[in-house]
Design a protein around this motif. Structure first.
Motif, PDB file in Angstrom:
ATOM      1  N   HIS A  75     -15.622 -11.687   5.869  1.00 53.80           N
ATOM      2  CA  HIS A  75     -14.856 -10.580   6.433  1.00 53.80           C
ATOM      3  C   HIS A  75     -15.028  -9.358   5.548  1.00 53.80           C
ATOM      4  O   HIS A  75     -14.727  -9.399   4.362  1.00 53.80           O
ATOM      5  CB  HIS A  75     -13.370 -10.946   6.525  1.00 53.80           C
ATOM      6  CG  HIS A  75     -13.128 -12.200   7.300  1.00 53.80           C
ATOM      7  ND1 HIS A  75     -12.981 -12.203   8.659  1.00 53.80           N
ATOM      8  CD2 HIS A  75     -13.037 -13.497   6.905  1.00 53.80           C
ATOM      9  CE1 HIS A  75     -12.802 -13.444   9.069  1.00 53.80           C
ATOM     10  NE2 HIS A  75     -12.842 -14.247   8.034  1.00 53.80           N
ATOM     11  N   GLU A  76     -15.510  -8.262   6.159  1.00 55.41           N
ATOM     12  CA  GLU A  76     -15.665  -7.015   5.407  1.00 55.41           C
ATOM     13  C   GLU A  76     -14.303  -6.363   5.237  1.00 55.41           C
ATOM     14  O   GLU A  76     -13.481  -6.350   6.158  1.00 55.41           O
ATOM     15  CB  GLU A  76     -16.603  -6.058   6.132  1.00 55.41           C
ATOM     16  CG  GLU A  76     -18.042  -6.487   6.098  1.00 55.41           C
ATOM     17  CD  GLU A  76     -18.986  -5.431   6.655  1.00 55.41           C
ATOM     18  OE1 GLU A  76     -18.525  -4.319   7.019  1.00 55.41           O
ATOM     19  OE2 GLU A  76     -20.187  -5.725   6.730  1.00 55.41           O
ATOM     20  N   LYS A  77     -14.093  -5.804   4.053  1.00 53.56           N
ATOM     21  CA  LYS A  77     -12.841  -5.104   3.766  1.00 53.56           C
ATOM     22  C   LYS A  77     -13.154  -3.816   3.029  1.00 53.56           C
ATOM     23  O   LYS A  77     -14.046  -3.777   2.186  1.00 53.56           O
ATOM     24  CB  LYS A  77     -11.924  -5.969   2.893  1.00 53.56           C
ATOM     25  CG  LYS A  77     -11.408  -7.197   3.579  1.00 53.56           C
ATOM     26  CD  LYS A  77     -10.382  -7.886   2.719  1.00 53.56           C
ATOM     27  CE  LYS A  77      -9.660  -8.914   3.567  1.00 53.56           C
ATOM     28  NZ  LYS A  77      -8.382  -9.257   3.038  1.00 53.56           N
ATOM     29  N   GLN A  78     -12.404  -2.799   3.348  1.00 51.63           N
ATOM     30  CA  GLN A  78     -12.522  -1.523   2.654  1.00 51.63           C
ATOM     31  C   GLN A  78     -11.494  -1.493   1.521  1.00 51.63           C
ATOM     32  O   GLN A  78     -10.321  -1.769   1.758  1.00 51.63           O
ATOM     33  CB  GLN A  78     -12.273  -0.347   3.608  1.00 51.63           C
ATOM     34  CG  GLN A  78     -13.324  -0.196   4.677  1.00 51.63           C
ATOM     35  CD  GLN A  78     -14.667   0.195   4.096  1.00 51.63           C
ATOM     36  OE1 GLN A  78     -14.755   1.014   3.197  1.00 51.63           O
ATOM     37  NE2 GLN A  78     -15.714  -0.417   4.611  1.00 51.63           N
ATOM     38  N   VAL A  79     -11.946  -1.166   0.339  1.00 52.13           N
ATOM     39  CA  VAL A  79     -11.061  -1.112  -0.818  1.00 52.13           C
ATOM     40  C   VAL A  79     -11.191   0.264  -1.452  1.00 52.13           C
ATOM     41  O   VAL A  79     -12.304   0.744  -1.699  1.00 52.13           O
ATOM     42  CB  VAL A  79     -11.441  -2.210  -1.845  1.00 52.13           C
ATOM     43  CG1 VAL A  79     -10.568  -2.114  -3.077  1.00 52.13           C
ATOM     44  CG2 VAL A  79     -11.346  -3.586  -1.220  1.00 52.13           C
ATOM     45  N   GLY A  80     -10.064   0.902  -1.701  1.00 52.31           N
ATOM     46  CA  GLY A  80     -10.078   2.211  -2.331  1.00 52.31           C
ATOM     47  C   GLY A  80     -10.348   2.115  -3.813  1.00 52.31           C
ATOM     48  O   GLY A  80      -9.883   1.208  -4.487  1.00 52.31           O
ATOM     49  N   MET A  81     -11.148   3.057  -4.310  1.00 52.95           N
ATOM     50  CA  MET A  81     -11.437   3.104  -5.745  1.00 52.95           C
ATOM     51  C   MET A  81     -10.434   4.034  -6.401  1.00 52.95           C
ATOM     52  O   MET A  81     -10.245   5.172  -5.967  1.00 52.95           O
ATOM     53  CB  MET A  81     -12.868   3.592  -5.986  1.00 52.95           C
ATOM     54  CG  MET A  81     -13.908   2.621  -5.452  1.00 52.95           C
ATOM     55  SD  MET A  81     -15.602   3.208  -5.616  1.00 52.95           S
ATOM     56  CE  MET A  81     -15.733   3.439  -7.366  1.00 52.95           C
ATOM     57  N   MET A  82      -9.810   3.546  -7.447  1.00 49.94           N
ATOM     58  CA  MET A  82      -8.778   4.330  -8.116  1.00 49.94           C
ATOM     59  C   MET A  82      -9.374   5.591  -8.728  1.00 49.94           C
ATOM     60  O   MET A  82     -10.433   5.555  -9.338  1.00 49.94           O
ATOM     61  CB  MET A  82      -8.102   3.499  -9.202  1.00 49.94           C
ATOM     62  CG  MET A  82      -7.285   2.362  -8.636  1.00 49.94           C
ATOM     63  SD  MET A  82      -6.463   1.374  -9.882  1.00 49.94           S
ATOM     64  CE  MET A  82      -5.432   2.584 -10.670  1.00 49.94           C
ATOM     65  N   SER A  84     -10.930   8.131  -7.571  1.00 48.99           N
ATOM     66  CA  SER A  84     -11.980   8.893  -6.891  1.00 48.99           C
ATOM     67  C   SER A  84     -11.632   9.222  -5.448  1.00 48.99           C
ATOM     68  O   SER A  84     -12.220  10.129  -4.872  1.00 48.99           O
ATOM     69  CB  SER A  84     -13.301   8.118  -6.924  1.00 48.99           C
ATOM     70  OG  SER A  84     -13.222   6.999  -6.071  1.00 48.99           O
ATOM     71  N   GLY A  85     -10.715   8.462  -4.876  1.00 48.44           N
ATOM     72  CA  GLY A  85     -10.372   8.678  -3.479  1.00 48.44           C
ATOM     73  C   GLY A  85     -11.390   8.084  -2.519  1.00 48.44           C
ATOM     74  O   GLY A  85     -11.222   8.173  -1.312  1.00 48.44           O
ATOM     75  N   ARG A  86     -12.466   7.511  -3.037  1.00 53.25           N
ATOM     76  CA  ARG A  86     -13.481   6.880  -2.192  1.00 53.25           C
ATOM     77  C   ARG A  86     -13.116   5.425  -1.941  1.00 53.25           C
ATOM     78  O   ARG A  86     -12.290   4.859  -2.630  1.00 53.25           O
ATOM     79  CB  ARG A  86     -14.845   6.934  -2.864  1.00 53.25           C
ATOM     80  CG  ARG A  86     -15.374   8.320  -3.091  1.00 53.25           C
ATOM     81  CD  ARG A  86     -16.756   8.306  -3.685  1.00 53.25           C
ATOM     82  NE  ARG A  86     -17.182   6.943  -4.007  1.00 53.25           N
ATOM     83  CZ  ARG A  86     -18.247   6.622  -4.703  1.00 53.25           C
ATOM     84  NH1 ARG A  86     -19.005   7.560  -5.163  1.00 53.25           N
ATOM     85  NH2 ARG A  86     -18.559   5.372  -4.957  1.00 53.25           N
ATOM     86  N   SER A  87     -13.792   4.848  -0.960  1.00 57.38           N
ATOM     87  CA  SER A  87     -13.594   3.423  -0.712  1.00 57.38           C
ATOM     88  C   SER A  87     -14.955   2.726  -0.682  1.00 57.38           C
ATOM     89  O   SER A  87     -15.983   3.354  -0.420  1.00 57.38           O
ATOM     90  CB  SER A  87     -12.845   3.191   0.597  1.00 57.38           C
ATOM     91  OG  SER A  87     -13.627   3.609   1.691  1.00 57.38           O
ATOM     92  N   VAL A  88     -14.941   1.452  -1.005  1.00 57.17           N
ATOM     93  CA  VAL A  88     -16.151   0.640  -0.970  1.00 57.17           C
ATOM     94  C   VAL A  88     -15.886  -0.584  -0.091  1.00 57.17           C
ATOM     95  O   VAL A  88     -14.743  -0.980   0.106  1.00 57.17           O
ATOM     96  CB  VAL A  88     -16.596   0.186  -2.379  1.00 57.17           C
ATOM     97  CG1 VAL A  88     -17.008   1.363  -3.223  1.00 57.17           C
ATOM     98  CG2 VAL A  88     -15.521  -0.616  -3.057  1.00 57.17           C
ATOM     99  N   THR A  89     -16.954  -1.158   0.408  1.00 59.09           N
ATOM    100  CA  THR A  89     -16.834  -2.361   1.225  1.00 59.09           C
ATOM    101  C   THR A  89     -17.070  -3.580   0.351  1.00 59.09           C
ATOM    102  O   THR A  89     -18.051  -3.642  -0.393  1.00 59.09           O
ATOM    103  CB  THR A  89     -17.861  -2.340   2.371  1.00 59.09           C
ATOM    104  OG1 THR A  89     -17.653  -1.162   3.154  1.00 59.09           O
ATOM    105  CG2 THR A  89     -17.722  -3.575   3.250  1.00 59.09           C
ATOM    106  N   ILE A  90     -16.161  -4.530   0.416  1.00 58.81           N
ATOM    107  CA  ILE A  90     -16.330  -5.819  -0.243  1.00 58.81           C
ATOM    108  C   ILE A  90     -16.303  -6.890   0.838  1.00 58.81           C
ATOM    109  O   ILE A  90     -15.943  -6.617   1.982  1.00 58.81           O
ATOM    110  CB  ILE A  90     -15.232  -6.088  -1.304  1.00 58.81           C
ATOM    111  CG1 ILE A  90     -13.849  -6.079  -0.650  1.00 58.81           C
ATOM    112  CG2 ILE A  90     -15.332  -5.104  -2.449  1.00 58.81           C
ATOM    113  CD1 ILE A  90     -12.740  -6.569  -1.555  1.00 58.81           C
ATOM    114  N   ILE A  91     -16.696  -8.085   0.473  1.00 56.72           N
ATOM    115  CA  ILE A  91     -16.724  -9.188   1.424  1.00 56.72           C
ATOM    116  C   ILE A  91     -15.742 -10.258   0.963  1.00 56.72           C
ATOM    117  O   ILE A  91     -15.796 -10.703  -0.185  1.00 56.72           O
ATOM    118  CB  ILE A  91     -18.136  -9.808   1.533  1.00 56.72           C
ATOM    119  CG1 ILE A  91     -19.189  -8.740   1.844  1.00 56.72           C
ATOM    120  CG2 ILE A  91     -18.161 -10.940   2.541  1.00 56.72           C
ATOM    121  CD1 ILE A  91     -19.003  -8.042   3.164  1.00 56.72           C
TER     122      ILE A  91
END
Length: 192
Positions: A75-82, A84-91
């Motif tokens: 399951h792909e999940k979007q996680v915010g990076m502290m 930076s305001g950006r998000s990355v996808t983790i599995i």
């Protein structure tokens, strides 16, 4: 009152020799180390390490069983990076172990990265590192890499982990790499 008394064990009321005194001191220190809640007891430390190692081996077996049975999901999940305001996808990998749901998080590596890591691992001069490419070893020492290979290689009831490795890095002699120990490989011996 006791100024002239040397080497007296007051709890027993007898005079001790120097050897008896040192043996009593050693025994007292050993007993103090074995008191409940003490983590410096060598026996407790080694038993705890053995339990942790056995638990890791059992968990690796459960991962491998779930992969081969195909009883997992990604399951792909979007996680915010502290910051930076950006998000990355983790599995997130979900699977079942002994009737209980398990969950592990792995990076969202593209197939090229997974293939590259496998290739670099196989080129390592350390035989122990190369032996970690075997499915059970990898499930134990690198769950993130294990699940990434399962994910990109589509491991399951109809495809073995070994077949997934062959697909990801086709230019290797997988029959030799997976069938023999590295020592046997270097000596030219086959495992029967």
């Amino acid at each position: 009152l006791l100024a002239g008394v040397v080497d007296v064990d007051l709890s027993l009321g007898t005079v001790l020799s120097a050897q008896d005194a040192s043996e009593s001191q050693l025994a007292a220190e050993m007993m103090a180390g074995m008191a409940p809640g003490k983590s410096n007891n060598p026996l407790r430390v080694s038993l705890k390490a053995a339990r942790q190692q056995q638990s890791a081996i059992e968990l690796a077996s459960a991962r491998l069983f779930a992969a081969m049975a195909g009883t997992y999901s990604f399951h792909e999940k979007q996680v915010g990076m502290m910051g930076s305001g950006r998000s990355v996808t983790i599995i997130e990998v979900r699977w079942t172990r002994d009737g209980k749901d398990q969950s592990e998080v792995i990076p969202n590596w593209p197939v090229q990265v997974v293939s590259g890591i496998v290739g670099v691992t196989l080129q390592d001069t350390d035989a122990t590192v190369r032996s970690n490419i075997k499915p059970h070893n990898m499930a134990c020492v690198s769950p993130r890499m294990f699940w990434s290979i399962v994910r990109h290689g589509q491991v399951g009831p109809n495809k073995t982990f070994e077949a997934a490795l062959k697909q990801l890095v086709p230019d290797q002699d997988w029959a030799v790499l997976l069938s023999r120990t590295q020592e046997e490989l270097q000596e030219g011996k086959y495992r029967y």
